[in-house]
Design an enzyme around this catalytic site. Sequence first.
Site, PDB file in Angstrom:
ATOM      1  N   ASP A 209       0.818  -1.170  -0.098  1.00  0.00           N
ATOM      2  CA  ASP A 209       0.244   0.128   0.058  1.00  0.00           C
ATOM      3  C   ASP A 209       0.858   1.123   0.019  1.00  0.00           C
ATOM      4  O   ASP A 209       0.606   2.161   0.960  1.00  0.00           O
ATOM      5  CB  ASP A 209      -0.950  -0.103   1.379  1.00  0.00           C
ATOM      6  CG  ASP A 209      -1.960   1.017   1.402  1.00  0.00           C
ATOM      7  OD1 ASP A 209      -2.335   1.608   0.394  1.00  0.00           O
ATOM      8  OD2 ASP A 209      -2.243   1.501   2.340  1.00  0.00           O
ATOM      9  N   GLU A 452       3.063  -8.419   7.361  1.00  0.00           N
ATOM     10  CA  GLU A 452       1.724  -9.255   6.911  1.00  0.00           C
ATOM     11  C   GLU A 452       1.974 -10.188   5.824  1.00  0.00           C
ATOM     12  O   GLU A 452       1.024  -9.765   4.716  1.00  0.00           O
ATOM     13  CB  GLU A 452       0.451  -8.151   6.684  1.00  0.00           C
ATOM     14  CG  GLU A 452       0.358  -7.320   7.784  1.00  0.00           C
ATOM     15  CD  GLU A 452      -0.951  -6.250   7.416  1.00  0.00           C
ATOM     16  OE1 GLU A 452      -1.444  -6.451   6.528  1.00  0.00           O
ATOM     17  OE2 GLU A 452      -1.339  -5.692   8.507  1.00  0.00           O
ATOM     18  N   TYR A 505      -7.133  -2.889  12.321  1.00  0.00           N
ATOM     19  CA  TYR A 505      -7.927  -1.704  11.974  1.00  0.00           C
ATOM     20  C   TYR A 505      -9.423  -2.128  12.151  1.00  0.00           C
ATOM     21  O   TYR A 505     -10.264  -2.004  11.204  1.00  0.00           O
ATOM     22  CB  TYR A 505      -7.811  -1.845  10.410  1.00  0.00           C
ATOM     23  CG  TYR A 505      -6.171  -1.060  10.012  1.00  0.00           C
ATOM     24  CD1 TYR A 505      -5.998   0.184  10.257  1.00  0.00           C
ATOM     25  CD2 TYR A 505      -5.246  -1.890   9.862  1.00  0.00           C
ATOM     26  CE1 TYR A 505      -4.536   0.618  10.114  1.00  0.00           C
ATOM     27  CE2 TYR A 505      -3.900  -1.450   9.589  1.00  0.00           C
ATOM     28  CZ  TYR A 505      -3.600  -0.192   9.832  1.00  0.00           C
ATOM     29  OH  TYR A 505      -2.399   0.386   9.526  1.00  0.00           O
ATOM     30  N   GLU A 541       0.447  -1.656  13.929  1.00  0.00           N
ATOM     31  CA  GLU A 541      -0.240  -0.530  13.396  1.00  0.00           C
ATOM     32  C   GLU A 541      -1.568  -0.397  13.798  1.00  0.00           C
ATOM     33  O   GLU A 541      -2.058  -1.521  14.109  1.00  0.00           O
ATOM     34  CB  GLU A 541      -0.569  -1.129  11.871  1.00  0.00           C
ATOM     35  CG  GLU A 541       0.978  -0.891  11.155  1.00  0.00           C
ATOM     36  CD  GLU A 541       0.821  -1.525   9.501  1.00  0.00           C
ATOM     37  OE1 GLU A 541      -0.465  -1.289   9.033  1.00  0.00           O
ATOM     38  OE2 GLU A 541       1.927  -1.862   8.984  1.00  0.00           O
TER      39      GLU A 541
HETATM   40  C1  GCB Z   1      -1.665  -2.470   6.747  1.00  0.00           C
HETATM   41  C2  GCB Z   1      -0.314  -2.469   6.077  1.00  0.00           C
HETATM   42  C3  GCB Z   1       0.068  -0.862   5.626  1.00  0.00           C
HETATM   43  C4  GCB Z   1      -0.999  -0.107   5.010  1.00  0.00           C
HETATM   44  C5  GCB Z   1      -2.032  -0.170   6.140  1.00  0.00           C
HETATM   45  C6  GCB Z   1      -3.529   0.591   5.635  1.00  0.00           C
HETATM   46  O1  GCB Z   1      -1.984  -3.392   7.327  1.00  0.00           O
HETATM   47  O2  GCB Z   1       0.814  -3.003   6.828  1.00  0.00           O
HETATM   48  O3  GCB Z   1       1.125  -0.847   4.555  1.00  0.00           O
HETATM   49  O4  GCB Z   1      -0.909   1.072   4.308  1.00  0.00           O
HETATM   50  O5  GCB Z   1      -2.516  -1.438   6.572  1.00  0.00           O
HETATM   51  O6  GCB Z   1      -3.601   1.741   5.704  1.00  0.00           O
HETATM   52  O7  GCB Z   1      -4.161  -0.104   5.122  1.00  0.00           O
END
Ligand code: GCB
Length: 647
Positions: A209, A452, A505, A541
């Site tokens: 990403d 990941e 997330y 994260e």
């Molecule tokens: C993740 C990734 C990261 C992305 C982020 C997102 O899990 O490790 O590279 O940018 O989520 O914002 O989706």
Amino acid sequence: MARAAQTSRMLRVLWLFAAFDAVLLLDNGMLFPRESSSRELKELNGLWAFRADRSPNRNQGFEEAWFKRRLEETGPVIDMPVPASYNDITQDSTLRDFVGWVWYEREVVAPAHWITDEGTRVVLRVGSAHYYSIVWVNGVKVAEHEGGHLPFEAEINGVLHEKPTTPCRITIAVNNTLTLNTLPPGSIQYMNDRTMYPDGFFVQNTNFDFFNYAGIHRPVLLYTTPKTYVDDITVVTDFFDNTGFVRYNVSVQGASSATLKVTLIDKKGQCVVSSNTPSGVLKVTDVNLWWPYLMHENPGYLYSMEVRLTAVGGSSSEDVYTLPVGIRTVKVTSTQFLINNKPFYFHGVNKHEDSDFRGKGLDWPLIVKDFNLLKWLGANSFRTSHYPYAEEILQMCDRHGIVVIDECPGVGIKDIRSFGNASLAHHLTVMDELIRRDKNHPSVVMWSVANEPAAEMPPAELYFKTLIKHTKSLDPTRPVTFVSDSNYARDKGAPFVDVICVNSYFSWYHDPGHLEVISIQLNSQFDNWHGKYQKPIIQSEYGADAVPGVHSDPPMMFTEEYQKLVLQIYHNVFDQKRKQYVVGELIWNFADFMTAQGITRVVGNKKGIFTRQRQPKSAAFILKERYWRLANETGRLPLWTKYPCSL
Ligand code: GCB
């Protein structure tokens, strides 16, 4: 009592020796180029001639041997700054999205004595170029390197012109094509349906990403050493009571025997201890330890280790190299991350090398601004998501006491074919190169081998077992991690790591808009992971996109209010779990950053707490308050930082 202390000290020294049995598998060292009384340096940053090979097979440059003459004689060239990604420099979208070989060239006049002096070795070094590079000097190939984030170099004495006034032509071809075996992996897909796509249409697919910026991203330079030179230095440090131990090893090239003097110098310029053997343990009385920012009144203390080498025999040449050395230890228990035997809590960020115009090119104003923002925020750490950052950035971390989780470019490993032998072999080489480059940075406290990956796939277990074992054999002194998504049940890499790093997330990619699920899902996440593995956990994260200036109450996704609330709800859970086994929290992300175009990205990823131009969103203030509070609770604030600078 005294005897016990003595035994413990002995054991430590023995451990230091044992740690040193690990040998890097690469032939030579990769010391950061530094000027000294024996070494000169000439930066080649600035404008280079540039040409993208737009031929259908991208091979015209090789077929016509563009490296044999001046690039402008082969066709039209444009100015291209180095270091910088080439993608955002022009108004041409086909160059922004270009895939294939691009050619850089510049001429340089080397100082005459570099050429005439028999005893001088001239080296051409590229800090990094993404992804695959071939380098010619005066039409002769001198280097070839795979990998977009680590340095490579070549000795070029043999190809310099004999007449010192004739400029030396340096040509670098760089290809950003990613394959299933590159790191990160990618693939090229040709679209052959002529009712839908023009002739020759193809796309580069990736599973990560961030924008696949390309070009010469870090400084290119020439430097000299004497013919007998310090090729590599490795240090491992420890301490007991007030005594520090620096176990060092110096490797020398160019002579079978040489005399050496190793001197450790403190910040005041005083010699603390010296030795004249190529390897040994330096004992430092009344040691000043290297401490993280906000954990001590004097963070980032660095000694200078001066290595002075004299070739034995005819030539009287001397080589001098000075390495900054921080004395500190890192240890992990089932619930704690210890720096200098004290619990360390990561309150930090994930970053990207990313900014307007420059893309991933090294930029000093940006680096200094980012460090000022980290300090303003009260952040004590970051992860180099998702690839090794410039050495210049790690040097800043050493000096300012910012703790680093150093990640290799193992991101987006999602295709089963990227778990084969060719991929593994390259991944092991990248770890060799990464550890060779970064092993001496006190700020680097952990290696991250991947982010990941599709860890549920059958080959993943052996792949990661081999990779992590290899990493630990290269460097037994630092813990190793592997960054997982929140699904603990399918993870095949976690059994082998020292610290669990988890990304999640909640209320974003899952249950969008439902802030009320975060607490329960986050609690379950922690309980599951720790229950299964009994290892300390870092929330590596978490976050939410916020388009700056977009507001709503009640909060809705993509507003600044929603981003703030997500953070606050996560923080409540962290505050419970950090009393148990959670040892850190790293926000995703420090700043907005560019991605490939797609329906989930609004001119890039907007999960930054700062905009891409480094202005704070509302969430930055939430985090700032929290980080300073955490620092007050868990660290010892330096006197001059007792009050956040905005007050
Ligand atoms: C993740 C990734 C990261 C992305 C982020 C997102 O899990 O490790 O590279 O940018 O989520 O914002 O989706």
